[in-house]
Write an enzyme that holds these catalytic residues in place. Sequence first.
Site, PDB file in Angstrom:
ATOM      1  N   ASP A  35       0.848  -1.192   0.000  1.00 54.12           N
ATOM      2  CA  ASP A  35       0.000   0.000   0.000  1.00 54.12           C
ATOM      3  C   ASP A  35       0.881   1.240   0.000  1.00 54.12           C
ATOM      4  O   ASP A  35       1.579   1.508   0.972  1.00 54.12           O
ATOM      5  CB  ASP A  35      -0.908   0.002   1.233  1.00 54.12           C
ATOM      6  CG  ASP A  35      -1.909   1.144   1.233  1.00 54.12           C
ATOM      7  OD1 ASP A  35      -1.971   1.885   0.223  1.00 54.12           O
ATOM      8  OD2 ASP A  35      -2.636   1.305   2.225  1.00 54.12           O
ATOM      9  N   ASP A  44      -1.721   6.071  -6.219  1.00 53.64           N
ATOM     10  CA  ASP A  44      -2.105   5.151  -5.154  1.00 53.64           C
ATOM     11  C   ASP A  44      -2.251   3.735  -5.692  1.00 53.64           C
ATOM     12  O   ASP A  44      -3.046   3.498  -6.609  1.00 53.64           O
ATOM     13  CB  ASP A  44      -3.415   5.622  -4.515  1.00 53.64           C
ATOM     14  CG  ASP A  44      -3.800   4.805  -3.299  1.00 53.64           C
ATOM     15  OD1 ASP A  44      -2.891   4.317  -2.596  1.00 53.64           O
ATOM     16  OD2 ASP A  44      -4.999   4.639  -3.046  1.00 53.64           O
TER      17      ASP A  44
END
Length: 500
Positions: free
Chosen positions: A179, A380
């Site tokens: 992440d 992201d």
Amino acid sequence: MKNMSASRALLLLVVAMLLHLVTCTTTTTTSTATTLHNTITKTKTKTSSYPDFQLLNVKQAITETKIRPLKASQYQELSMNSPNDSGSEGKQKLKLVHRDKVSFNNKFHNHSHVFHARMQRDVKRVVSLIRRVSSGSATGYGVDDFGSEVVSGMDQGSGEYFVRIGVGSPPRSQYMVIDSGSDIVWVQCKPCTQCYHQTDPLFDPADSASFMGVSCSSAVCDQVENAGCNSGRCRYEVSYGDGSSTKGTLALETLTLGRTVVQNVAIGCGHMNQGMFVGAAGLLGLGGGSMSFVGQLSRERGNAFSYCLVSRVTNSNGFLEFGSEAMPVGAAWIPLIRNPHSPSYYYIGLSGLGVGDMKVPISEDMFKLTELGNGGVVMDTGTAVTRFPTVAYEAFRDAFIDQTGNLPRASGVSIFDTCYNLFGFLSVRVPTVSFYFSGGPILTLPANNFLIPVDDAGTFCFAFAPSPSALSILGNIQQEGIQISVDGANEFVGFGPNVC
């Protein structure tokens, strides 16, 4: 300071010359996955140096929606690093696989079910990410201001990517979700008061010779937001936007990446964990903060990493590589933008969007990061679908619709309002879609990165959505197949030159 300014100016000049060289020497065809140009568009209409249209292989895309995922045991085999996957000179390399390619049980849901579940969680992540940025604290981990899509396995349609690393001494292999939007590295640990199901055995600190708890007075504990103290040990707590959470003690531990051993990494040892993290043992935070894995490596190996995300339906593997040596030669580099209000996120400059041979008339201000930390464009890995502010998205979408009038339309699906019924087509001709980065480079996406199947019956949708705020998010669907490098030390982001 003058020497530093001169060095930076020289570096920028060299980058500009390299980009110009790429522009002059690159020949582009419709089969090229990624096209990078150093072309600045000054008018609405231009003569592009890349194709105005490309072919989308409809039959192949529909066929791939029916491919069964790998079993966990198969992924364990393919995720083992070969002798050349990592070295000792400043870089560590891991194979990277889309989570939807890995099945953790015998259930198998159709593509439509996987897609809808994935989009539902994508909406939650975006809302949480926006809330976190708006709160002015990217390191606060309260339930209401922290977002991460670490919530599902194959049968839930997650948009995450997995790596496999060794934890402890001797190393215990564990699946880890990556992440780029969060910092804390953590794994589930014994004794576990509350744990969700994971594929590998729970990590037992008692079996590791290198496990060392962190005291409350430690400088490492001071870096953890909202850290607590219990019996002299530093405690952490992370709550995610969907209600999932992990709580436990902070420790220093050894992590093994291929043949490379990294000692004294601060990790969370989670004794109370809940949510739908199914299959994974924990999370490998790659954000820009000091507690992320990248941040902790920066002292010895440079604050740099490179990755290539693969589609969940391909047979190939992506990669995740750490260290300054991972920075590729021949990439097109753009400045990395820092937001002091949200230091965990990686911002990039976007000046416009292109469809076919047209640069869509959208003000560049629509994508700028303000002094107050609002707006901007975040890359992201955990968000699937790219979001743009509503005004920019609608202009972008309308330009795409104008150039696809020959394709039969279908009703909107989930978060997508622009869809097409391509049942019966072998391939279709679609306009190219491009991102115009600040400073000149243009990234032209392959057709599979912007027109995606949402079922196995021929419904394809334009894979972008409006953002409920001024924040834009470059999601993983649009990043697929393109090598992306983050050089945090020199504050650049590179695209290419490799594909995966």
